[in-house]
Design a protein around this motif. Structure first.
Motif, PDB file in Angstrom:
ATOM      1  N   ALA A  13       0.841  -1.208   0.000  1.00  0.00           N
ATOM      2  CA  ALA A  13       0.000   0.000   0.000  1.00  0.00           C
ATOM      3  C   ALA A  13       0.872   1.253   0.000  1.00  0.00           C
ATOM      4  O   ALA A  13       0.573   2.238  -0.695  1.00  0.00           O
ATOM      5  N   GLN A  14       1.973   1.219   0.746  1.00  0.00           N
ATOM      6  CA  GLN A  14       2.892   2.361   0.780  1.00  0.00           C
ATOM      7  C   GLN A  14       3.531   2.571  -0.588  1.00  0.00           C
ATOM      8  O   GLN A  14       3.656   3.704  -1.058  1.00  0.00           O
ATOM      9  N   ARG A  15       3.914   1.484  -1.248  1.00  0.00           N
ATOM     10  CA  ARG A  15       4.496   1.589  -2.597  1.00  0.00           C
ATOM     11  C   ARG A  15       3.480   2.185  -3.572  1.00  0.00           C
ATOM     12  O   ARG A  15       3.822   3.028  -4.397  1.00  0.00           O
ATOM     13  N   ASN A  16       2.217   1.726  -3.485  1.00  0.00           N
ATOM     14  CA  ASN A  16       1.171   2.273  -4.350  1.00  0.00           C
ATOM     15  C   ASN A  16       1.010   3.772  -4.113  1.00  0.00           C
ATOM     16  O   ASN A  16       0.930   4.560  -5.061  1.00  0.00           O
ATOM     17  N   ARG A  17       0.977   4.169  -2.857  1.00  0.00           N
ATOM     18  CA  ARG A  17       0.817   5.580  -2.500  1.00  0.00           C
ATOM     19  C   ARG A  17       1.975   6.406  -3.060  1.00  0.00           C
ATOM     20  O   ARG A  17       1.768   7.465  -3.659  1.00  0.00           O
ATOM     21  N   GLU A  18       3.189   5.931  -2.871  1.00  0.00           N
ATOM     22  CA  GLU A  18       4.361   6.657  -3.362  1.00  0.00           C
ATOM     23  C   GLU A  18       4.367   6.747  -4.878  1.00  0.00           C
ATOM     24  O   GLU A  18       4.707   7.786  -5.453  1.00  0.00           O
ATOM     25  N   ARG A  19       3.962   5.656  -5.549  1.00  0.00           N
ATOM     26  CA  ARG A  19       3.913   5.666  -7.008  1.00  0.00           C
ATOM     27  C   ARG A  19       2.861   6.662  -7.492  1.00  0.00           C
ATOM     28  O   ARG A  19       3.099   7.412  -8.447  1.00  0.00           O
ATOM     29  N   ILE A  20       1.715   6.701  -6.830  1.00  0.00           N
ATOM     30  CA  ILE A  20       0.674   7.667  -7.196  1.00  0.00           C
ATOM     31  C   ILE A  20       1.216   9.090  -7.043  1.00  0.00           C
ATOM     32  O   ILE A  20       1.043   9.931  -7.930  1.00  0.00           O
ATOM     33  N   LEU A  21       1.888   9.361  -5.928  1.00  0.00           N
ATOM     34  CA  LEU A  21       2.422  10.708  -5.696  1.00  0.00           C
ATOM     35  C   LEU A  21       3.473  11.080  -6.740  1.00  0.00           C
ATOM     36  O   LEU A  21       3.489  12.204  -7.241  1.00  0.00           O
ATOM     37  N   GLU A  22       4.353  10.148  -7.092  1.00  0.00           N
ATOM     38  CA  GLU A  22       5.387  10.425  -8.095  1.00  0.00           C
ATOM     39  C   GLU A  22       4.766  10.765  -9.444  1.00  0.00           C
ATOM     40  O   GLU A  22       5.144  11.753 -10.086  1.00  0.00           O
ATOM     41  N   VAL A  23       3.808   9.935  -9.871  1.00  0.00           N
ATOM     42  CA  VAL A  23       3.163  10.164 -11.162  1.00  0.00           C
ATOM     43  C   VAL A  23       2.349  11.458 -11.120  1.00  0.00           C
ATOM     44  O   VAL A  23       2.398  12.267 -12.046  1.00  0.00           O
ATOM     45  N   LEU A  36      -7.572  12.447 -13.096  1.00  0.00           N
ATOM     46  CA  LEU A  36      -7.153  11.513 -12.049  1.00  0.00           C
ATOM     47  C   LEU A  36      -7.095  10.092 -12.579  1.00  0.00           C
ATOM     48  O   LEU A  36      -6.227   9.311 -12.172  1.00  0.00           O
ATOM     49  N   SER A  37      -7.986   9.753 -13.493  1.00  0.00           N
ATOM     50  CA  SER A  37      -7.975   8.402 -14.071  1.00  0.00           C
ATOM     51  C   SER A  37      -6.668   8.143 -14.827  1.00  0.00           C
ATOM     52  O   SER A  37      -6.118   7.042 -14.773  1.00  0.00           O
ATOM     53  N   ALA A  38      -6.148   9.164 -15.503  1.00  0.00           N
ATOM     54  CA  ALA A  38      -4.883   9.012 -16.223  1.00  0.00           C
ATOM     55  C   ALA A  38      -3.720   8.859 -15.240  1.00  0.00           C
ATOM     56  O   ALA A  38      -2.794   8.077 -15.487  1.00  0.00           O
ATOM     57  N   ILE A  39      -3.793   9.578 -14.117  1.00  0.00           N
ATOM     58  CA  ILE A  39      -2.752   9.455 -13.098  1.00  0.00           C
ATOM     59  C   ILE A  39      -2.773   8.039 -12.521  1.00  0.00           C
ATOM     60  O   ILE A  39      -1.719   7.398 -12.391  1.00  0.00           O
ATOM     61  N   ALA A  40      -3.954   7.536 -12.199  1.00  0.00           N
ATOM     62  CA  ALA A  40      -4.077   6.178 -11.658  1.00  0.00           C
ATOM     63  C   ALA A  40      -3.528   5.158 -12.651  1.00  0.00           C
ATOM     64  O   ALA A  40      -2.770   4.252 -12.274  1.00  0.00           O
ATOM     65  N   LYS A  42      -1.313   5.594 -15.126  1.00  0.00           N
ATOM     66  CA  LYS A  42       0.151   5.695 -15.249  1.00  0.00           C
ATOM     67  C   LYS A  42       0.865   5.188 -14.000  1.00  0.00           C
ATOM     68  O   LYS A  42       2.005   4.746 -14.072  1.00  0.00           O
ATOM     69  N   ALA A  43       0.187   5.258 -12.856  1.00  0.00           N
ATOM     70  CA  ALA A  43       0.767   4.740 -11.610  1.00  0.00           C
ATOM     71  C   ALA A  43       0.533   3.237 -11.468  1.00  0.00           C
ATOM     72  O   ALA A  43       0.980   2.626 -10.500  1.00  0.00           O
ATOM     73  N   CYS A  44      -0.183   2.660 -12.428  1.00  0.00           N
ATOM     74  CA  CYS A  44      -0.484   1.220 -12.440  1.00  0.00           C
ATOM     75  C   CYS A  44      -1.291   0.783 -11.222  1.00  0.00           C
ATOM     76  O   CYS A  44      -1.017  -0.269 -10.627  1.00  0.00           O
ATOM     77  N   VAL A  45      -2.270   1.597 -10.854  1.00  0.00           N
ATOM     78  CA  VAL A  45      -3.183   1.232  -9.769  1.00  0.00           C
ATOM     79  C   VAL A  45      -4.613   1.405 -10.271  1.00  0.00           C
ATOM     80  O   VAL A  45      -4.881   2.211 -11.154  1.00  0.00           O
ATOM     81  N   GLY A  46      -5.502   0.658  -9.678  1.00  0.00           N
ATOM     82  CA  GLY A  46      -6.906   0.767 -10.025  1.00  0.00           C
ATOM     83  C   GLY A  46      -7.530   1.997  -9.400  1.00  0.00           C
ATOM     84  O   GLY A  46      -6.973   2.620  -8.483  1.00  0.00           O
ATOM     85  N   GLN A  47      -8.722   2.337  -9.884  1.00  0.00           N
ATOM     86  CA  GLN A  47      -9.435   3.498  -9.358  1.00  0.00           C
ATOM     87  C   GLN A  47      -9.703   3.359  -7.860  1.00  0.00           C
ATOM     88  O   GLN A  47      -9.575   4.327  -7.113  1.00  0.00           O
ATOM     89  N   GLY A  48     -10.087   2.153  -7.435  1.00  0.00           N
ATOM     90  CA  GLY A  48     -10.377   1.935  -6.010  1.00  0.00           C
ATOM     91  C   GLY A  48      -9.152   2.195  -5.146  1.00  0.00           C
ATOM     92  O   GLY A  48      -9.234   2.855  -4.106  1.00  0.00           O
ATOM     93  N   THR A  49      -8.002   1.685  -5.580  1.00  0.00           N
ATOM     94  CA  THR A  49      -6.752   1.905  -4.842  1.00  0.00           C
ATOM     95  C   THR A  49      -6.429   3.391  -4.811  1.00  0.00           C
ATOM     96  O   THR A  49      -6.069   3.938  -3.763  1.00  0.00           O
ATOM     97  N   PHE A  50      -6.577   4.034  -5.951  1.00  0.00           N
ATOM     98  CA  PHE A  50      -6.286   5.465  -6.031  1.00  0.00           C
ATOM     99  C   PHE A  50      -7.142   6.239  -5.030  1.00  0.00           C
ATOM    100  O   PHE A  50      -6.624   7.020  -4.228  1.00  0.00           O
ATOM    101  N   TYR A  51      -8.446   6.008  -5.070  1.00  0.00           N
ATOM    102  CA  TYR A  51      -9.354   6.785  -4.209  1.00  0.00           C
ATOM    103  C   TYR A  51      -9.278   6.392  -2.737  1.00  0.00           C
ATOM    104  O   TYR A  51      -9.638   7.188  -1.875  1.00  0.00           O
ATOM    105  N   ARG A  52      -8.784   5.198  -2.425  1.00  0.00           N
ATOM    106  CA  ARG A  52      -8.533   4.865  -1.017  1.00  0.00           C
ATOM    107  C   ARG A  52      -7.428   5.751  -0.443  1.00  0.00           C
ATOM    108  O   ARG A  52      -7.478   6.159   0.701  1.00  0.00           O
ATOM    109  N   HIS A  53      -6.443   6.025  -1.265  1.00  0.00           N
ATOM    110  CA  HIS A  53      -5.329   6.878  -0.814  1.00  0.00           C
ATOM    111  C   HIS A  53      -5.683   8.354  -0.905  1.00  0.00           C
ATOM    112  O   HIS A  53      -5.306   9.131  -0.021  1.00  0.00           O
ATOM    113  N   PHE A  54      -6.369   8.741  -1.976  1.00  0.00           N
ATOM    114  CA  PHE A  54      -6.663  10.151  -2.224  1.00  0.00           C
ATOM    115  C   PHE A  54      -8.119  10.268  -2.676  1.00  0.00           C
ATOM    116  O   PHE A  54      -8.417  10.118  -3.862  1.00  0.00           O
TER     117      PHE A  54
END
Length: 192
Positions: A13-23, A36-40, A42-54
């Protein structure tokens, strides 16, 4: 099972969060309205993962802002350990200028995230203020600047950096401005 807000994230989860922030930093610096969908994607995470973090664009933008400010602030103490106080202050101001110029696109995203009624307030630059105070007090103690200069004074003096067009050859102008600020800080210094 829900995690407490302050509970540490699992490593994946921390890696996903960091990857989202970098992208997101790259994409929002490029275009403040990057989807936001394009950011998710490019970060190689699903929408659910993205919105759980942000849960919102504002939450993402504000976290990037806080993270980037902290990165600049965290350089103050190591600079003081390896350089004379006035050299550390000048180099730290260079890093502030670099941050301001390279994050110009992000500034648009921050204005959009905080500009409308009911939107979150832009966080105060507390980490930068604390870092500036650390550097100023070290310089005051060393007698390299006039006594009594505050972080607010310093930020007002260097505020011209934010008016320089980052798409030009901004470094010579920023260097001249920061040299003028350093000269002004030295006037009346007891050690000069």
């Amino acid at each position: 099972m829900r995690h407490k807000k302050d509970a540490p994230l699992r490593s994946d989860a921390q890696r996903n969060r960091e990857r989202i922030l970098e992208v997101a930093l790259v994409e929002l610096t490029r275009a403040a309205d990057a989807p936001l969908s394009a950011i998710a994607k490019k970060a190689c995470v699903g929408q659910g993962t993205f919105y759980r973090h942000f849960p919102s664009r504002e939450a993402l933008v504000m976290e990037i802002y806080r993270h980037e400010m902290q990165q600049v602030a965290d350089t103050a103490a190591p600079l003081l350990e390896s350089r004379e106080p006035d050299q550390a202050l000048r180099e730290w101001l260079d890093r502030c200028a670099q941050f301001a110029m390279t994050k110009a696109g992000l500034a648009d995203a921050i204005r959009q995230a905080t500009g409308a009624p009911g939107k979150p307030a832009k966080p105060s630059p507390t980490p930068l203020t604390e870092a500036a105070e650390l550097l100023l007090r070290a310089n005051e103690k060393a007698g390299t600047i006039r006594p009594g200069i505050t972080a607010d004074d310093l930020f007002l003096a260097v505020g011209g950096i934010w008016t320089i067009d980052p798409h030009t050859d901004w470094q010579p102008r920023a260097n001249r401005l920061l040299d003028l600020v350093m000269d002004a800080l030295r006037v009346g210094a007891p050690g000069r």
